[in-house]
Design an enzyme around this catalytic site. Structure first.
Site, PDB file in Angstrom:
ATOM      1  N   THR A   1      -4.389 -14.831  32.680  1.00 39.97           N
ATOM      2  CA  THR A   1      -4.858 -13.864  31.282  1.00 39.97           C
ATOM      3  C   THR A   1      -6.127 -13.556  32.249  1.00 39.97           C
ATOM      4  O   THR A   1      -6.332 -12.589  32.475  1.00 39.97           O
ATOM      5  CB  THR A   1      -6.114 -14.382  29.723  1.00 39.97           C
ATOM      6  OG1 THR A   1      -4.342 -14.537  29.127  1.00 39.97           O
ATOM      7  CG2 THR A   1      -6.153 -13.781  29.635  1.00 39.97           C
TER       8      THR A   1
ATOM      9  N   ASP B   1       0.337 -11.926  25.551  1.00 40.45           N
ATOM     10  CA  ASP B   1       0.835 -12.995  26.529  1.00 40.45           C
ATOM     11  C   ASP B   1       1.719 -13.497  25.306  1.00 40.45           C
ATOM     12  O   ASP B   1       2.346 -12.879  24.200  1.00 40.45           O
ATOM     13  CB  ASP B   1      -0.299 -13.720  25.650  1.00 40.45           C
ATOM     14  CG  ASP B   1      -0.628 -14.912  25.930  1.00 40.45           C
ATOM     15  OD1 ASP B   1      -0.089 -15.162  26.765  1.00 40.45           O
ATOM     16  OD2 ASP B   1      -1.607 -16.092  26.456  1.00 40.45           O
TER      17      ASP B   1
ATOM     18  N   THR C   1       4.971 -18.583  29.327  1.00 41.19           N
ATOM     19  CA  THR C   1       5.143 -20.067  29.719  1.00 41.19           C
ATOM     20  C   THR C   1       7.103 -20.886  30.029  1.00 41.19           C
ATOM     21  O   THR C   1       7.267 -21.176  30.253  1.00 41.19           O
ATOM     22  CB  THR C   1       4.873 -21.645  29.387  1.00 41.19           C
ATOM     23  OG1 THR C   1       5.265 -21.218  27.914  1.00 41.19           O
ATOM     24  CG2 THR C   1       3.277 -21.404  29.416  1.00 41.19           C
TER      25      THR C   1
ATOM     26  N   ARG D   1      -8.928 -24.735  32.945  1.00 42.01           N
ATOM     27  CA  ARG D   1      -8.855 -24.521  31.805  1.00 42.01           C
ATOM     28  C   ARG D   1      -9.335 -25.691  31.313  1.00 42.01           C
ATOM     29  O   ARG D   1     -10.582 -26.103  30.728  1.00 42.01           O
ATOM     30  CB  ARG D   1      -7.767 -24.047  30.630  1.00 42.01           C
ATOM     31  CG  ARG D   1      -7.814 -23.955  29.446  1.00 42.01           C
ATOM     32  CD  ARG D   1      -6.956 -23.204  28.060  1.00 42.01           C
ATOM     33  NE  ARG D   1      -6.891 -22.083  28.828  1.00 42.01           N
ATOM     34  CZ  ARG D   1      -5.976 -21.642  28.008  1.00 42.01           C
ATOM     35  NH1 ARG D   1      -5.020 -21.781  28.106  1.00 42.01           N
ATOM     36  NH2 ARG D   1      -5.457 -19.973  28.808  1.00 42.01           N
TER      37      ARG D   1
END
Length: 335
Positions: free
Chosen positions: A76, A120, A169, A228
């Site tokens: 992102t 996404d 993913t 993250r």
């Protein structure tokens, strides 16, 4: 525009790389805005720099892009950077949020010249909706049906040139016709400890945290190579700094994560449960994914995409499409 939802993980794991609600605000604050500030993924950065520069010279939309790899690695963030570098609008949605063909048609028809549409979790897009994208991506047109029954007819509508960026993913879950329509297929890898260290040092200054190099290294070593997770740990450390004022002492730092049931290799309760189940119930021998998931009361997707990537990364697990097996390293660490 359809807005993506964030799924709550029932384990609520600190070290899970999938996005939590609390990550959204903090990541928007900490995300770099230009390629020059982005740390890691050097090959991808160089390729994007050339593609963006060429597209701006010709004033054309970029070739469509797929970013794929484990969650939390910056798909992102890179999409936001591409839009910023191109000087165009970024529209964001997700596969599960687009429920009908009309949802996608509405999004596409509201784009402006050279805008970027970021979707996404694209592997969760329904096949009948996916088909709308074929002509949109190639010819910048969309076909819609007008009327019903014998009076129904197809009408082709032109849309502005745009760039579609997809994040997933599960790249193998995308259909072949869809994969073939992307000019840029870019895989994100786990970050080196040095890159994670650079990221948390930059972000600590943005958060107003003053830590020693040793503490930074400890956070980096526990991040699983994922920005993250590193940012999440940094926020936890910030909370303790606010209360304790100083956590640069090694014992104090280690104590924080003992309270969170995380060991020196950054294994948490779910990781250990999977390892212990293979060792105790199956004597460390190969076990199928379905059997393993049933034994630990988890779904196969959680085992495959949340637990296993890190266990494979630290050589704790051997995996084939049919079975999983513990390594001697894993057995030595826990038993």
């Amino acid at each position: 525009m359809a807005i993506k939802s964030v799924k709550k993980d029932k384990w609520d794991r600190i070290i899970q790389a999938t996005e939590k609600v609390e990550d959204i605000v903090s990541e928007n604050t900490l995300r770099p805005r230009i390629l020059g500030d982005y740390v890691g993924q050097e090959a991808i950065k160089k390729h994007l720099q050339v593609s963006i520069s060429a597209a701006r010279i010709r004033w054309e939309s970029l070739e469509h892009i797929v970013f794929y790899g484990p969650p939390g690695l910056g798909k992102t963030t890179l999409s936001n950077i591409v839009a910023s570098e191109m000087g165009v609008n970024l529209k964001i949605s997700s596969g599960p949020a687009i429920e009908k063909q009309s949802d996608l048609v509405s999004i596409l028809s509201n784009l402006q010249d050279n805008d970027i549409l970021f979707i996404d979790e694209i592997h969760r897009l329904k096949p009948q909706i996916e088909e709308v994208l074929y002509t949109a991506m190639e010819d910048f047109t969309i076909d819609i049906m007008v009327g019903k029954w014998t009076w129904a007819s197809s009408v082709r509508i032109a849309i502005p040139p745009f760039t579609l960026i997809w994040a997933t993913t599960k790249f193998s879950s995308l259909s072949a016709p869809l994969r073939d329509r992307f000019g840029n297929v870019l895989k994100l890898d786990f970050y080196s400890r040095e890159d994670i260290l650079s990221i948390i040092k930059r972000n600590s200054s943005l958060l107003g945290i003053d830590l020693t190099d040793e503490t930074f290294k400890k956070i980096a070593s526990r991040s699983r190579g994922t920005p993250r997770i590193a940012n999440r740990l940094l926020k936890i450390v910030r909370d303790y700094v606010t209360i304790w004022h100083d956590i640069n002492d090694s014992k104090e730092f280690d104590e924080i994560f003992r309270w969170l049931h995380i060991d020196s290799l950054w294994l948490d309760a779910l990781d250990k449960k999977v390892i212990e189940t293979i060792y105790s119930k199956f004597s460390g021998w190969p076990v199928g994914l379905n059997t393993l998931a049933s034994s630990v009361w988890e779904d196969e997707d959680t085992i495959e995409n949340v637990v296993e990537p890190y266990l494979l990364q630290i050589w704790f697990l051997e995996r084939t499409p049919k079975w999983r097996k513990l390594t001697d390293i894993a057995i030595k660490h826990l038993f």
